[in-house]
Each structure stands twice: as C-alpha cells, then as structure tokens.
Design a protein around this motif. Structure first.
Motif, short mmCIF file in Angstrom:
data_model
loop_
_atom_site.label_atom_id
_atom_site.label_comp_id
_atom_site.label_asym_id
_atom_site.label_seq_id
_atom_site.Cartn_x
_atom_site.Cartn_y
_atom_site.Cartn_z
N GLU A 86 -1.46 11.84 12.46
CA GLU A 86 -0.79 10.54 12.31
C GLU A 86 0.54 10.70 11.58
O GLU A 86 1.55 10.11 11.98
CB GLU A 86 -1.68 9.55 11.56
N LEU A 87 0.55 11.49 10.52
CA LEU A 87 1.77 11.71 9.74
C LEU A 87 2.85 12.39 10.59
O LEU A 87 4.01 11.96 10.59
CB LEU A 87 1.45 12.56 8.51
N ILE A 88 2.48 13.41 11.33
CA ILE A 88 3.44 14.12 12.18
C ILE A 88 4.01 13.19 13.25
O ILE A 88 5.22 13.15 13.48
CB ILE A 88 2.80 15.38 12.80
N ILE A 89 3.14 12.42 13.89
CA ILE A 89 3.60 11.48 14.93
C ILE A 89 4.53 10.44 14.33
O ILE A 89 5.58 10.14 14.89
CB ILE A 89 2.40 10.83 15.64
N LEU A 90 4.15 9.89 13.18
CA LEU A 90 4.97 8.88 12.51
C LEU A 90 6.35 9.43 12.17
O LEU A 90 7.38 8.79 12.45
CB LEU A 90 4.25 8.42 11.24
N ILE A 91 6.39 10.62 11.62
CA ILE A 91 7.67 11.25 11.26
C ILE A 91 8.52 11.50 12.50
O ILE A 91 9.73 11.20 12.51
CB ILE A 91 7.43 12.56 10.47
N LEU A 92 7.92 12.00 13.57
CA LEU A 92 8.69 12.27 14.79
C LEU A 92 9.23 10.99 15.42
O LEU A 92 10.38 10.96 15.88
CB LEU A 92 7.82 13.04 15.80
N VAL A 93 8.42 9.94 15.44
CA VAL A 93 8.89 8.66 16.01
C VAL A 93 10.04 8.11 15.18
O VAL A 93 11.06 7.67 15.73
CB VAL A 93 7.72 7.64 16.09
N TRP A 94 9.92 8.15 13.88
CA TRP A 94 10.99 7.63 13.02
C TRP A 94 12.26 8.46 13.13
O TRP A 94 13.36 7.91 13.13
CB TRP A 94 10.52 7.53 11.58
N LEU A 95 12.13 9.77 13.21
CA LEU A 95 13.32 10.60 13.39
C LEU A 95 13.99 10.30 14.73
O LEU A 95 15.22 10.28 14.82
CB LEU A 95 12.96 12.09 13.29
N PHE A 96 13.18 10.06 15.76
CA PHE A 96 13.73 9.68 17.06
C PHE A 96 14.54 8.38 16.95
O PHE A 96 15.66 8.30 17.44
CB PHE A 96 12.61 9.53 18.09
N LEU A 130 10.08 10.76 4.27
CA LEU A 130 9.03 11.33 3.43
C LEU A 130 8.37 10.27 2.55
O LEU A 130 7.14 10.21 2.45
CB LEU A 130 9.57 12.48 2.58
N VAL A 131 9.17 9.43 1.93
CA VAL A 131 8.62 8.42 1.03
C VAL A 131 7.82 7.37 1.80
O VAL A 131 6.66 7.09 1.47
CB VAL A 131 9.75 7.74 0.21
N VAL A 132 8.42 6.79 2.82
CA VAL A 132 7.76 5.70 3.54
C VAL A 132 6.56 6.22 4.34
O VAL A 132 5.52 5.54 4.41
CB VAL A 132 8.76 4.94 4.44
N SER A 133 6.64 7.40 4.91
CA SER A 133 5.49 7.91 5.68
C SER A 133 4.31 8.23 4.75
O SER A 133 3.16 7.96 5.12
CB SER A 133 5.87 9.14 6.50
N THR A 134 4.58 8.75 3.57
CA THR A 134 3.51 9.02 2.62
C THR A 134 2.81 7.73 2.21
O THR A 134 1.58 7.64 2.22
CB THR A 134 4.06 9.76 1.39
N VAL A 135 3.59 6.73 1.86
CA VAL A 135 3.03 5.43 1.48
C VAL A 135 2.26 4.81 2.66
O VAL A 135 1.16 4.26 2.48
CB VAL A 135 4.14 4.47 0.99
N THR A 136 2.80 4.93 3.86
CA THR A 136 2.15 4.37 5.04
C THR A 136 0.82 5.04 5.32
O THR A 136 -0.17 4.36 5.61
CB THR A 136 3.08 4.49 6.27
N ILE A 137 0.76 6.35 5.24
CA ILE A 137 -0.49 7.07 5.50
C ILE A 137 -1.53 6.74 4.43
O ILE A 137 -2.73 6.56 4.74
CB ILE A 137 -0.26 8.59 5.62
N ILE A 138 -1.11 6.63 3.18
CA ILE A 138 -2.04 6.23 2.11
C ILE A 138 -2.57 4.82 2.38
O ILE A 138 -3.77 4.55 2.25
CB ILE A 138 -1.35 6.32 0.73
N ALA A 139 -1.68 3.91 2.79
CA ALA A 139 -2.11 2.54 3.11
C ALA A 139 -3.02 2.51 4.33
O ALA A 139 -3.99 1.74 4.36
CB ALA A 139 -0.89 1.65 3.32
N LEU A 140 -2.73 3.33 5.34
CA LEU A 140 -3.62 3.41 6.52
C LEU A 140 -5.02 3.88 6.11
O LEU A 140 -6.03 3.36 6.60
CB LEU A 140 -3.05 4.38 7.55
N ASN A 141 -5.06 4.85 5.23
CA ASN A 141 -6.33 5.36 4.74
C ASN A 141 -7.09 4.26 4.00
O ASN A 141 -8.30 4.08 4.20
CB ASN A 141 -6.11 6.57 3.84
N TYR A 142 -6.40 3.51 3.18
CA TYR A 142 -7.03 2.41 2.44
C TYR A 142 -7.55 1.33 3.40
O TYR A 142 -8.67 0.86 3.27
CB TYR A 142 -6.03 1.79 1.45
#
Length: 150
Positions: A86-96, A130-142
């Motif tokens: 999920e993190l890798i996909i999120l980062i790639l989509v946002w970079l795109f 890095l900041v937003v994806s980390t927060v997003t993955i933590i929130a997804l986990n929660y």
C-alpha cells in the motif's frame, strides 16, 4: 442471522467510506504541499482550470482507484506485506500526480529534459510524500483495526 450480515455490511461500508475520505484528504494535502508552488502558473493542458480543480480531480481519481485496490489487497493476510505494498503504491501514485502537475504547469512552458523533470518532481515531493504517506498508512492501519466486525 440477518442482523449479523447486516452488521458486517455496515462495518464494511463505514470502513471504506473512512478509507476513501482519508485517501482523498491525504492526496489533496500531498499534492498541494508538494507542487502547490506552481498553483499560480497557467496549466498547459487546460488554460481555464485552476490548480484547486485539478487537485480535487486528482484526489477523486486516486480515491476511487486506491480504495478498490486496497480492498483487493485486504485479501493479503500478512499485515506487513500488505502495508508495504500500500505504501509503495501510494508513493508511486503521488509521484505520478506531482510529475503531471510539474509538467503541466512548469516544464511544458520551458526547456526541461525528462531527467530534469524527474529530478525536480522528486526533490519537490520527497518530504511531503514521506510525511503524508506515513501518516496515511498509520491511519489506514487504525481504521482497519477499529472497524473490524466482532
């Protein structure tokens, strides 16, 4: 028996509505933070489109795409593998998206090479992604843990 399946459906809908809202909000924040400095530049693809309109459209597309993709990834039982994917996909989509905005609002009006576009996109994006994806993955986990049916 009907109440149990209805309860599962409510948990499922509630969970994925929250996931969608999270993905929309985090995508919008990330785009605005990373490439918002180009918001005053005219878009080469749509001269009348505002940066906010484009960011909202990108956020909506990302929300629909990733919500369904993350739903499919929920079949993966290994939590660390699932969150990593999920993190890798999120980062790639946002970079795109960041690259798209940079090209549309900055480099198409100049003489950037593709390599320079990638460099500027990455350098503008590294901290916000890095900041937003980390927060997003933590929130997804929660959200996943707190909205599991009993």
């Amino acid at each position: 028996m009907k109440s149990i399946s209805q309860n599962k459906l409510i948990f499922f809908l509630k969970k994925y509505i929250l996931v969608g809202l999270l993905l929309f909000t985090s995508t919008f924040i990330e785009i605005y933070w990373a490439v918002g400095k180009f918001s005053k530049n005219i878009s080469s693809g749509c001269m009348d489109c505002s940066f906010i309109e484009e960011a909202i459209l990108m956020s909506l597309l990302t929300t629909f795409f990733l919500t369904f993709l993350f739903l499919a990834l929920s079949l993966i039982k290994n939590l660390y593998l699932k969150r990593t994917i999920e993190l890798i996909i999120l980062i790639l989509v946002w970079l795109f998206w960041n690259h798209t905005v940079f090209v549309d609002r900055e480099s198409s009006w100049s003489t950037y090479t593709f390599k320079e576009e990638l460099f500027y996109t990455f350098s503008n994006s590294i901290l916000p992604v890095l900041v937003v994806s980390t927060v997003t993955i933590i929130a997804l986990n929660y959200i996943s843990k707190s909205h599991e049916p009993n």
